[in-house]
Design a protein around this motif. Structure first.
Motif, short mmCIF file in Angstrom:
data_model
loop_
_atom_site.label_atom_id
_atom_site.label_comp_id
_atom_site.label_asym_id
_atom_site.label_seq_id
_atom_site.Cartn_x
_atom_site.Cartn_y
_atom_site.Cartn_z
N LEU A 198 -6.99 3.13 -3.88
CA LEU A 198 -5.65 3.40 -4.38
C LEU A 198 -5.44 2.78 -5.76
CD1 LEU A 198 -3.37 2.99 -1.22
CD2 LEU A 198 -3.97 5.10 -2.43
N PHE A 202 0.98 4.17 -2.74
CA PHE A 202 0.67 5.54 -2.32
C PHE A 202 1.74 6.51 -2.81
CE2 PHE A 202 1.02 9.10 0.56
CZ PHE A 202 -0.29 9.49 0.78
N ASN A 234 -8.46 8.81 0.78
CA ASN A 234 -9.00 7.85 -0.21
C ASN A 234 -8.04 6.67 -0.30
OD1 ASN A 234 -11.31 9.53 -1.64
ND2 ASN A 234 -9.59 10.92 -1.31
N GLY A 235 -7.66 6.13 0.86
CA GLY A 235 -6.54 5.21 0.91
C GLY A 235 -6.85 3.74 1.06
N SER A 236 -8.07 3.30 0.79
CA SER A 236 -8.31 1.85 0.82
C SER A 236 -7.58 1.21 -0.35
CB SER A 236 -9.81 1.54 0.73
OG SER A 236 -10.28 1.73 -0.59
N LEU A 274 -4.97 12.38 -0.52
CA LEU A 274 -4.82 11.00 -0.98
C LEU A 274 -5.04 10.02 0.17
CD1 LEU A 274 -4.16 9.15 -3.34
CD2 LEU A 274 -1.72 9.50 -2.88
N ARG A 275 -4.58 10.39 1.37
CA ARG A 275 -4.79 9.51 2.53
C ARG A 275 -6.27 9.32 2.83
NH1 ARG A 275 -0.42 6.50 3.76
NH2 ARG A 275 1.46 7.77 3.98
N ARG A 328 0.81 -1.22 0.00
CA ARG A 328 0.00 0.00 0.00
C ARG A 328 0.85 1.27 0.00
NH1 ARG A 328 -4.69 0.51 4.37
NH2 ARG A 328 -5.27 -1.43 3.32
N GLU A 329 1.89 1.33 0.84
CA GLU A 329 2.69 2.54 0.93
C GLU A 329 3.46 2.80 -0.35
OE1 GLU A 329 2.91 5.12 3.12
OE2 GLU A 329 1.09 4.14 3.84
#
Length: 262
Positions: free
Chosen positions: A189, A113, A183-185, A180-181, A109-110
Motif C-alpha cells: 500500500l 486504502f 495488493n494490500g500489505s 487493490l485489496r 491501513r484502511e
C-alpha cells in the motif's frame, strides 16, 4: 544502537506535506555517516532486517527496519551503503517507504486504502485532450491499452475531454477496489500510494502491481502531456531535475511491488 531513523525523519514520505519536508530538510543539518558496513540479515522471526555494523536499524517507533524479502532488504541496505560522508535521506526512498509502512500505514491501513482508491475516481488516463491531434493520438496510443486492461478486470471507466470531472461507474470503482485489496500489505500500500501520487493514476499503479505493465511503459504513460510539451517548447532544467527525483521515488516503489510479485 541509537535511533538514527528518528534523527533523520526517515518516517516521512509522499504521504506527508512536501513543503514541510523541504523546510525541515533545510533546517536540519545532515548527520555524518557513523557506520562502516550496511547489510541484510535474517530477522529473529520471519523476514530480513537492515543492519549497520551488524546491529539492526530501528524506526522512530523502535521497530526493526525489516521486510519480508531478502532481495528487498539488500536493496534498502544498499541505500545505506551508498551514503558518503553524510547521510542524506533524500537519496534513500526505499528506506523512507519501508519506515512509513512500519510506523504509519500499519496503524492506518484502511485510511490509506481509501486515499489510494480515490485516484480511481479521477484517473489521469480518463481525461483526454481535445487538441492538437498529435497529442490526442499519443494519449490514445499509450492510455487505451491500460483502459482495455482495466475493463478486462471489470473496471470499465468513463472518458472525458479536458478537466471537467466525470463520475465513474460504482461497479468500476468496486472492481478497482478488489484489485487493490489483492495488493494490500502495509508495504504494498505504501508503494502503491507513492505510484498513484506520482502518476495520478490508480490504473497504472495496479497494472504494475498485477504484472500487466513495465515500469518504463507506465512512466511514459504518466508523462504523455509533459513529454508533448517538452517536444514543442523544449525542456526546462529545473523541471527535468524534479522529474528525475520523482523517477527515483517511482522506481523505488516499483522495486517494492516487484519484490512482492516475485
Amino acid at each position: 544502537m541509537r535511533d538514527i531513523l528518528s534523527d533523520l525523519d526517515l518516517g516521512e514520505d509522499k504521504m506527508s506535506d512536501p513543503v514541510h519536508q523541504a523546510q525541515t530538510g533545510l533546517q536540519k543539518p545532515l548527520p555524518k555517516r557513523f557506520y562502516t558496513t550496511a547489510s541484510a540479515m535474517p530477522a529473529a522471526g520471519t523476514g530480513f532486517v537492515v543492519a549497520l555494523d551488524g546491529k539492526p536499524v530501528r524506526t522512530p517507533s523502535r521497530q526493526e527496519l525489516a521486510v519480508p524479502q531478502q532481495e528487498l532488504a539488500e536493496a534498502v541496505a544498499a541505500e545505506w551503503a551508498a551514503q558518503q560522508e553524510f547521510i542524506n535521506p533524500a537519496l534513500m526512498p526505499l528506506t523512507r517507504m519501508v519506515n512509513t509502512a512500519l510506523d504509519g500505514v500499519s496503524t492506518a491501513r484502511e485510511a490509506v486504502f481509501e486515499e489510494i482508491l480515490r485516484f480511481g475516481g479521477a484517473d489521469l488516463i480518463c481525461y483526454r485532450a481535445d487538441a492538437p491531434e498529435s497529442l490526442v493520438r499519443r494519449e490514445s496510443e499509450l492510455w487505451d491499452p491500460y483502459l482495455d486492461w482495466a475493463a478486462g478486470q471489470g473496471a470499465r471507466l468513463t472518458l472525458a475531454e479536458g478537466v471537467m470531472h466525470v463520475e465513474q461507474p460504482p461497479e468500476a470503482i468496486r472492481a478497482l477496489a478488489t484489485l487493490l485489496r489483492r495488493n494490500g500489505s502495509d508495504l504494498q500500500l505504501t508503494a502503491l500510494h507513492t505510484i498513484t501520487t506520482l502518476t495520478g493514476s490508480l490504473v497504472l499503479a495496479l497494472a504494475l502491481a498485477e504484472g500487466a505493465s513495465s515500469s518504463e511503459d507506465a512512466w511514459a504513460a504518466a508523462h504523455v502531456d509533459e513529454d508533448f510539451n517538452v517536444s514543442q517548447w523544449g525542456e526546462d532544467h529545473e523541471a527535468a531535475e524534479r522529474r528525475a527525483k520523482r523517477r527515483l521515488e517511482f522506481e523505488a516503489a516499483v522495486k517494492i511491488i516487484d519484490a512482492h510479485r516475485a
